[in-house]
Design an enzyme around this catalytic site. Structure first.
Site, PDB file in Angstrom:
ATOM      1  N   GLY A 107      55.135  18.484   9.423  1.00  0.00           N
ATOM      2  CA  GLY A 107      55.372  17.938  10.756  1.00  0.00           C
ATOM      3  C   GLY A 107      56.282  16.726  10.695  1.00  0.00           C
ATOM      4  O   GLY A 107      56.776  16.344   9.636  1.00  0.00           O
ATOM      5  N   SER A 113      48.115   8.751   9.490  1.00  0.00           N
ATOM      6  CA  SER A 113      48.988   7.651   9.066  1.00  0.00           C
ATOM      7  C   SER A 113      48.358   6.301   9.351  1.00  0.00           C
ATOM      8  O   SER A 113      47.649   6.129  10.348  1.00  0.00           O
ATOM      9  CB  SER A 113      50.313   7.749   9.819  1.00  0.00           C
ATOM     10  OG  SER A 113      51.065   6.584   9.610  1.00  0.00           O
ATOM     11  N   ASN A 114      48.685   5.339   8.500  1.00  0.00           N
ATOM     12  CA  ASN A 114      48.264   3.953   8.757  1.00  0.00           C
ATOM     13  C   ASN A 114      48.831   3.446  10.078  1.00  0.00           C
ATOM     14  O   ASN A 114      48.304   2.496  10.657  1.00  0.00           O
ATOM     15  CB  ASN A 114      48.696   3.060   7.584  1.00  0.00           C
ATOM     16  CG  ASN A 114      50.200   2.892   7.502  1.00  0.00           C
ATOM     17  OD1 ASN A 114      50.768   2.005   8.131  1.00  0.00           O
ATOM     18  ND2 ASN A 114      50.888   3.749   6.754  1.00  0.00           N
ATOM     19  N   HIS A 115      49.910   4.081  10.576  1.00  0.00           N
ATOM     20  CA  HIS A 115      50.515   3.616  11.832  1.00  0.00           C
ATOM     21  C   HIS A 115      49.629   3.882  13.051  1.00  0.00           C
ATOM     22  O   HIS A 115      49.900   3.368  14.127  1.00  0.00           O
ATOM     23  CB  HIS A 115      51.898   4.241  12.015  1.00  0.00           C
ATOM     24  CG  HIS A 115      52.899   3.679  11.044  1.00  0.00           C
ATOM     25  ND1 HIS A 115      53.512   2.458  11.224  1.00  0.00           N
ATOM     26  CD2 HIS A 115      53.337   4.155   9.856  1.00  0.00           C
ATOM     27  CE1 HIS A 115      54.307   2.208  10.203  1.00  0.00           C
ATOM     28  NE2 HIS A 115      54.223   3.220   9.346  1.00  0.00           N
ATOM     29  N   TYR A 125      55.090   8.737  17.240  1.00  0.00           N
ATOM     30  CA  TYR A 125      54.692   9.430  15.999  1.00  0.00           C
ATOM     31  C   TYR A 125      53.232   9.104  15.673  1.00  0.00           C
ATOM     32  O   TYR A 125      52.420  10.006  15.415  1.00  0.00           O
ATOM     33  CB  TYR A 125      55.633   8.993  14.862  1.00  0.00           C
ATOM     34  CG  TYR A 125      55.035   9.121  13.487  1.00  0.00           C
ATOM     35  CD1 TYR A 125      54.818  10.381  12.919  1.00  0.00           C
ATOM     36  CD2 TYR A 125      54.677   7.993  12.742  1.00  0.00           C
ATOM     37  CE1 TYR A 125      54.258  10.500  11.643  1.00  0.00           C
ATOM     38  CE2 TYR A 125      54.125   8.108  11.477  1.00  0.00           C
ATOM     39  CZ  TYR A 125      53.909   9.367  10.939  1.00  0.00           C
ATOM     40  OH  TYR A 125      53.350   9.487   9.692  1.00  0.00           O
TER      41      TYR A 125
HETATM   42  P1  NAI Z   1      58.393  14.588   4.679  1.00  0.00           P
HETATM   43  O1  NAI Z   1      59.225  14.435   5.903  1.00  0.00           O
HETATM   44  O2  NAI Z   1      59.048  14.456   3.349  1.00  0.00           O
HETATM   45  O3  NAI Z   1      57.618  15.987   4.735  1.00  0.00           O
HETATM   46  C1  NAI Z   1      57.197  16.589   5.932  1.00  0.00           C
HETATM   47  C2  NAI Z   1      57.588  18.054   5.881  1.00  0.00           C
HETATM   48  O4  NAI Z   1      57.191  18.668   7.100  1.00  0.00           O
HETATM   49  C3  NAI Z   1      59.093  18.274   5.709  1.00  0.00           C
HETATM   50  O5  NAI Z   1      59.358  19.030   4.551  1.00  0.00           O
HETATM   51  C4  NAI Z   1      59.496  19.011   6.975  1.00  0.00           C
HETATM   52  O6  NAI Z   1      60.495  20.017   6.751  1.00  0.00           O
HETATM   53  C5  NAI Z   1      58.185  19.617   7.438  1.00  0.00           C
HETATM   54  N1  NAI Z   1      58.186  19.855   8.885  1.00  0.00           N
HETATM   55  C6  NAI Z   1      58.645  19.047   9.870  1.00  0.00           C
HETATM   56  N2  NAI Z   1      58.525  19.655  11.071  1.00  0.00           N
HETATM   57  C7  NAI Z   1      57.987  20.873  10.839  1.00  0.00           C
HETATM   58  C8  NAI Z   1      57.632  21.967  11.658  1.00  0.00           C
HETATM   59  N3  NAI Z   1      57.820  21.943  12.991  1.00  0.00           N
HETATM   60  N4  NAI Z   1      57.108  23.064  11.087  1.00  0.00           N
HETATM   61  C9  NAI Z   1      56.902  23.124   9.737  1.00  0.00           C
HETATM   62  N5  NAI Z   1      57.226  22.114   8.891  1.00  0.00           N
HETATM   63  C10 NAI Z   1      57.761  21.004   9.438  1.00  0.00           C
HETATM   64  O7  NAI Z   1      57.176  13.551   4.803  1.00  0.00           O
HETATM   65  P2  NAI Z   1      56.170  13.054   3.675  1.00  0.00           P
HETATM   66  O8  NAI Z   1      56.546  11.666   3.325  1.00  0.00           O
HETATM   67  O9  NAI Z   1      56.039  14.071   2.616  1.00  0.00           O
HETATM   68  O10 NAI Z   1      54.824  12.957   4.501  1.00  0.00           O
HETATM   69  C11 NAI Z   1      53.879  14.017   4.521  1.00  0.00           C
HETATM   70  C12 NAI Z   1      52.851  13.722   5.600  1.00  0.00           C
HETATM   71  O11 NAI Z   1      52.219  12.478   5.323  1.00  0.00           O
HETATM   72  C13 NAI Z   1      53.449  13.594   6.994  1.00  0.00           C
HETATM   73  O12 NAI Z   1      52.574  14.220   7.909  1.00  0.00           O
HETATM   74  C14 NAI Z   1      53.502  12.108   7.241  1.00  0.00           C
HETATM   75  O13 NAI Z   1      53.385  11.808   8.612  1.00  0.00           O
HETATM   76  C15 NAI Z   1      52.301  11.616   6.448  1.00  0.00           C
HETATM   77  N6  NAI Z   1      52.475  10.237   5.986  1.00  0.00           N
HETATM   78  C16 NAI Z   1      53.321   9.964   4.938  1.00  0.00           C
HETATM   79  C17 NAI Z   1      53.456   8.673   4.487  1.00  0.00           C
HETATM   80  C18 NAI Z   1      54.303   8.341   3.290  1.00  0.00           C
HETATM   81  O14 NAI Z   1      54.226   7.206   2.808  1.00  0.00           O
HETATM   82  N7  NAI Z   1      55.084   9.278   2.754  1.00  0.00           N
HETATM   83  C19 NAI Z   1      52.777   7.546   5.166  1.00  0.00           C
HETATM   84  C20 NAI Z   1      51.930   7.947   6.249  1.00  0.00           C
HETATM   85  C21 NAI Z   1      51.786   9.256   6.616  1.00  0.00           C
END
Ligand code: NAI
Length: 273
Positions: free
Chosen positions: A73, A111-113, A136
């Site tokens: 997402g 998320s912490n947000h 978000y």
């Molecule tokens: P990221 O953006 O690298 O990975 C998210 C993935 O979701 C992407 O590969 C994207 O293609 C996919 N995606 C987006 N919209 C989509 C849809 N409609 N259908 C299917 N897939 C979709 O983000 P990251 O850093 O790996 O984060 C993973 C999760 O952890 C997220 O939900 C994020 O909100 C949460 N998060 C991450 C933090 C961090 O420090 N990386 C901090 C707080 C929360």
């Protein structure tokens, strides 16, 4: 041992980490994302490309799995449309499919947000009201509520992990409070998958940082004992600039770019990866 684990957002930063990290705990792993994987599926893995906003595709994605780690997402503040599709419609589709296909447990990336509009001088716990710092973050709060409903109404267990800043090493003063190391992250997700009787639980995902802003008794209940600490990097981090409004709020850059667009996302806009 989990028979078949689904990881959504598998092409993303954290999904990629979990592919490796959770391998020992599942007989097979189904990876899913709207984008292609950075590395193709290997032995013990299969890949299904799926847009979380597509109800039928999500049902197909979930069929045959018992447990889900949901990382997919919109992962930061952006225009509302991708948040609506990935996080609001997407979370409904995921839980609707989970119910239809008998999924027992979901570990959800929150998320912490969700509490980003508490001050940096406050200590926050998971029983305090949400104060999302962005649309978000409001979508993550919605996901926490939807998962609560599906537990109390339908018995699907969920651990909502309010992930801090999960990067290889802390890079800012804010990270001294919010950092979650890659190793601690994988361990926390493992605990959330394996702990007994989690019911519906919200936890903060943070390393053992002396400056952390969050009480994390709930994570301890899962058996999570973080090993890393942002304090080990404190002398490599630039000091806070005074008079910076971002320092007042736990969410940090909460007063950053304004994504209002009158309902029309600019055609040339692409989310940062
Ligand atoms: P990221 O953006 O690298 O990975 C998210 C993935 O979701 C992407 O590969 C994207 O293609 C996919 N995606 C987006 N919209 C989509 C849809 N409609 N259908 C299917 N897939 C979709 O983000 P990251 O850093 O790996 O984060 C993973 C999760 O952890 C997220 O939900 C994020 O909100 C949460 N998060 C991450 C933090 C961090 O420090 N990386 C901090 C707080 C929360």
């Amino acid at each position: 041992m989990i028979q078949r684990l689904l990881i959504t957002g598998a092409a993303g930063r954290l999904g990629t980490l979990l592919r490796e990290g959770l391998k020992p705990y599942a007989k097979s792993i189904r990876l899913s994302d709207i984008d292609a994987l950075t590395e193709p599926a290997r032995d013990g893995e299969e890949f299904l490309r799926c847009d979380l906003a597509d109800h039928e595709a999500v049902s197909h994605m979930v069929e045959g799995v018992s447990t889900i780690v949901h990382m997919g997402g919109a992962a930061y503040e952006q225009y509302f449309e991708p948040i609506l599709r990935g996080n609001l419609i997407g979370i409904y589709n995921l839980y609707d499919a989970a119910l239809a296909h008998g999924v027992k447990r979901i570990v959800l990336a929150s998320s912490n947000h969700v509490t980003g509009f508490y001050g940096t001088d406050e200590v926050v716990s998971t029983d305090m009201a949400a104060r999302p710092d962005s649309l978000y973050a409001a979508s993550k709060s919605f996901a926490e509520m939807v998962s609560s409903f599906y537990f109390h109404r339908h018995g699907i267990e969920t651990v909502c992990v309010r992930i801090g800043t999960c990067i290889s090493r802390p890079k800012s003063q804010r990270c001294l409070a919010t950092w979650l190391s890659h190793a601690d992250f994988v361990e926390l997700i493992r605990c959330a998958l394996q702990a007994d009787n989690v019911g519906h639980l919200v936890v903060y995902g943070v390393s053992n940082n002396p400056r952390k802003w969050w009480r994390d008794e709930a994570a301890e209940r899962l058996g999570y004992h973080p090993k890393d600490s942002a304090a080990d990097y404190a002398d490599q981090i630039a000091p806070l600039s005074q008079n910076d409004a971002h320092n007042l709020w736990q969410g940090g850059q909460v007063l950053g770019r304004d994504y209002r667009c009158g309902g029309k996302v600019p055609q040339d806009w692409k989310p940062d990866k």
